[in-house]
Write an enzyme that holds these catalytic residues in place. Structure first.
Site, PDB file in Angstrom:
ATOM      1  N   ARG A 102     -46.121  33.330   3.518  1.00  0.00           N
ATOM      2  CA  ARG A 102     -47.572  33.434   3.244  1.00  0.00           C
ATOM      3  C   ARG A 102     -48.122  34.612   4.445  1.00  0.00           C
ATOM      4  O   ARG A 102     -47.766  34.575   5.701  1.00  0.00           O
ATOM      5  CB  ARG A 102     -48.178  32.368   3.790  1.00  0.00           C
ATOM      6  CG  ARG A 102     -49.725  32.488   4.166  1.00  0.00           C
ATOM      7  CD  ARG A 102     -50.692  31.000   4.289  1.00  0.00           C
ATOM      8  NE  ARG A 102     -50.880  30.579   2.846  1.00  0.00           N
ATOM      9  CZ  ARG A 102     -51.764  29.751   2.933  1.00  0.00           C
ATOM     10  NH1 ARG A 102     -52.612  29.198   3.944  1.00  0.00           N
ATOM     11  NH2 ARG A 102     -51.751  29.108   1.754  1.00  0.00           N
ATOM     12  N   HIS A 129     -52.194  33.867  -5.296  1.00  0.00           N
ATOM     13  CA  HIS A 129     -51.616  32.476  -4.718  1.00  0.00           C
ATOM     14  C   HIS A 129     -51.167  31.874  -5.714  1.00  0.00           C
ATOM     15  O   HIS A 129     -51.784  30.846  -6.268  1.00  0.00           O
ATOM     16  CB  HIS A 129     -53.066  31.831  -4.152  1.00  0.00           C
ATOM     17  CG  HIS A 129     -52.588  30.586  -3.225  1.00  0.00           C
ATOM     18  ND1 HIS A 129     -51.241  30.492  -2.925  1.00  0.00           N
ATOM     19  CD2 HIS A 129     -53.339  29.820  -2.546  1.00  0.00           C
ATOM     20  CE1 HIS A 129     -51.403  29.302  -2.180  1.00  0.00           C
ATOM     21  NE2 HIS A 129     -52.648  28.899  -1.643  1.00  0.00           N
ATOM     22  N   GLN A 132     -50.645  27.878  -5.859  1.00  0.00           N
ATOM     23  CA  GLN A 132     -51.849  26.878  -6.183  1.00  0.00           C
ATOM     24  C   GLN A 132     -52.250  26.862  -7.564  1.00  0.00           C
ATOM     25  O   GLN A 132     -52.674  25.699  -7.961  1.00  0.00           O
ATOM     26  CB  GLN A 132     -52.786  27.649  -5.299  1.00  0.00           C
ATOM     27  CG  GLN A 132     -54.273  26.975  -5.254  1.00  0.00           C
ATOM     28  CD  GLN A 132     -54.201  25.617  -4.740  1.00  0.00           C
ATOM     29  OE1 GLN A 132     -54.059  25.803  -3.414  1.00  0.00           O
ATOM     30  NE2 GLN A 132     -54.672  24.650  -5.229  1.00  0.00           N
ATOM     31  N   ASP A 218     -63.975  28.691  -4.466  1.00  0.00           N
ATOM     32  CA  ASP A 218     -62.976  29.020  -3.229  1.00  0.00           C
ATOM     33  C   ASP A 218     -64.167  29.311  -2.146  1.00  0.00           C
ATOM     34  O   ASP A 218     -65.065  29.598  -2.326  1.00  0.00           O
ATOM     35  CB  ASP A 218     -61.889  30.317  -3.567  1.00  0.00           C
ATOM     36  CG  ASP A 218     -61.092  30.476  -2.563  1.00  0.00           C
ATOM     37  OD1 ASP A 218     -60.872  29.535  -1.517  1.00  0.00           O
ATOM     38  OD2 ASP A 218     -60.394  31.470  -2.658  1.00  0.00           O
ATOM     39  N   CYS A 258     -59.366  25.136  -4.333  1.00  0.00           N
ATOM     40  CA  CYS A 258     -58.070  24.826  -3.911  1.00  0.00           C
ATOM     41  C   CYS A 258     -57.898  24.336  -2.360  1.00  0.00           C
ATOM     42  O   CYS A 258     -56.968  23.942  -2.052  1.00  0.00           O
ATOM     43  CB  CYS A 258     -57.712  26.428  -3.982  1.00  0.00           C
ATOM     44  SG  CYS A 258     -58.714  27.621  -2.886  1.00  0.00           S
ATOM     45  N   ARG A 286     -49.681  20.370  -5.396  1.00  0.00           N
ATOM     46  CA  ARG A 286     -48.934  21.258  -4.622  1.00  0.00           C
ATOM     47  C   ARG A 286     -47.391  20.808  -4.346  1.00  0.00           C
ATOM     48  O   ARG A 286     -46.567  21.668  -4.602  1.00  0.00           O
ATOM     49  CB  ARG A 286     -49.786  21.767  -3.417  1.00  0.00           C
ATOM     50  CG  ARG A 286     -51.045  22.260  -3.480  1.00  0.00           C
ATOM     51  CD  ARG A 286     -50.995  23.883  -4.207  1.00  0.00           C
ATOM     52  NE  ARG A 286     -50.069  24.680  -3.290  1.00  0.00           N
ATOM     53  CZ  ARG A 286     -50.505  25.459  -2.391  1.00  0.00           C
ATOM     54  NH1 ARG A 286     -51.909  25.239  -1.944  1.00  0.00           N
ATOM     55  NH2 ARG A 286     -49.696  26.182  -1.771  1.00  0.00           N
TER      56      ARG A 286
END
Ligand code: CP
Ligand code: NVA
Length: 298
Positions: A102, A129, A132, A218, A258, A286
């Protein structure tokens, strides 16, 4: 599957179905059946940004698959002091069996993956991402029974964020209808959409809600964009997901995020905490999805 998972461009529809199948099995059998394809393997988890879900789900996931997770704070690595990405990739390839990363720069992750001889999984960059969004797709499949053109999802907020970009690639992969509702200036990237007819930009937030099965939003200020906070609070205010939008949607429309969420900003507290909200199922997935991806790649 390809060697690396950097964006949803790296997987085919068949790969996606294989991930769903294995993730669903691992979810069902968790704690009952031992499945340890990572036994004897060490997986590096490099983080340059904050994380709750991603870090914990990957660390727990590697452990449950029998492997050893190594959490690496990127700011404490020599790459933060001038060592090149290529040298880092070469060295880590001699110790580890896989890398989860990340960080900020997507191009940096591409370079890491190009040089590394071990698989690399993108756990969020400024641009994408993928883990996700694969978990989100599994959640949609669980609720709707399928992820295809019969599903309509509306994303509200920054049309150029890592989440919006990844949803665009997900819509291209699955055929689901995607409406992105955002102000001008942060409208979705035309090049990424590439003329796909199932992906629309709708500036009007109420129009965008029409016939929607899933609302998705988000944060308005993604990690690394904190300096733009004041401006972003202003431009995104009309794009809050709240109960008013649900009036134009399908009767049983659901809410996805998310996470982390900011109640009163991108989502109202009543929607976030309503029975329509399936954000914790989404967060749980996840773990199962990443265990499936790691089993297939590492
Ligand atoms: N959704 C997500 O990636 O959460 P974290 O930032 O907590 O990892
Ligand atoms: N767009 C957000 C996603 C967090 C999971 C960010 O990059 O901060």
């Amino acid at each position: 599957m390809k060697k690396d998972l950097l964006t949803l461009r790296d997987i085919s529809r068949d790969d996606l179905e294989n991930i769903f199948e294995l993730a669903t099995k691992l979810k069902r059998e968790r704690g009952e059946v031992s499945y340890t394809p990572l036994a004897g393997k060490s997986i590096g988890l490099i983080f340059a940004k904050s994380s709750t879900r991603t870090r914990v789900s990957f660390e727990v996931g590697v452990g449950e698959l029998g492997g050893r997770p190594l959490y690496l704070d990127q700011s404490k690595m020599q790459v933060g002091r001038g060592e090149t990405i290529a040298d880092t990739a070469n060295v880590l390839s001699r110790y580890l069996h896989g890398i989860v990363i990340r960080t900020f720069s997507h191009a940096g992750v591409e370079e890491l993956a190009r040089v590394a001889t071990i698989p690399v999984i993108n756990a969020l960059t400024d641009e994408f991402h993928p883990c996700q969004i694969i978990a989100d797709l599994l959640t949609i499949k669980e609720y709707s029974g399928r992820v295809d053109r019969s599903v309509r999802l509306a994303f509200y907020g920054d049309g150029r964020s890592n989440i919006a970009n990844s949803l665009i690639l997900a819509a291209k992969l699955t055929g689901m209808e995607l409406v992105i509702s955002s102000p001008e200036g942060v409208e979705p990237d035309e090049k990424l959409i590439g003329g796909a007819s199932n992906i629309l930009w709708e500036k009007d937030p109420v129009k965008a809600a029409s016939g929607v099965d899933y609302f998705y939003t988000d944060v308005w200020v993604s990690m690394g964009f904190e300096e733009e906070r004041a401006e972003r609070m202003k431009i995104f205010t009309p794009y809050q997901v709240n109960s008013r939008l649900f009036e134009s949607a399908k009767k049983d429309a659901k809410f996805l995020h998310c996470l982390p969420a900011h109640r009163g900003e991108e989502v109202s507290a009543d929607v976030m905490d309503s029975p329509r909200s399936i954000v914790f199922d989404e967060a749980e997935n996840r773990l199962h999805v990443q265990k499936a991806i790691m089993s297939l790649l590492f």
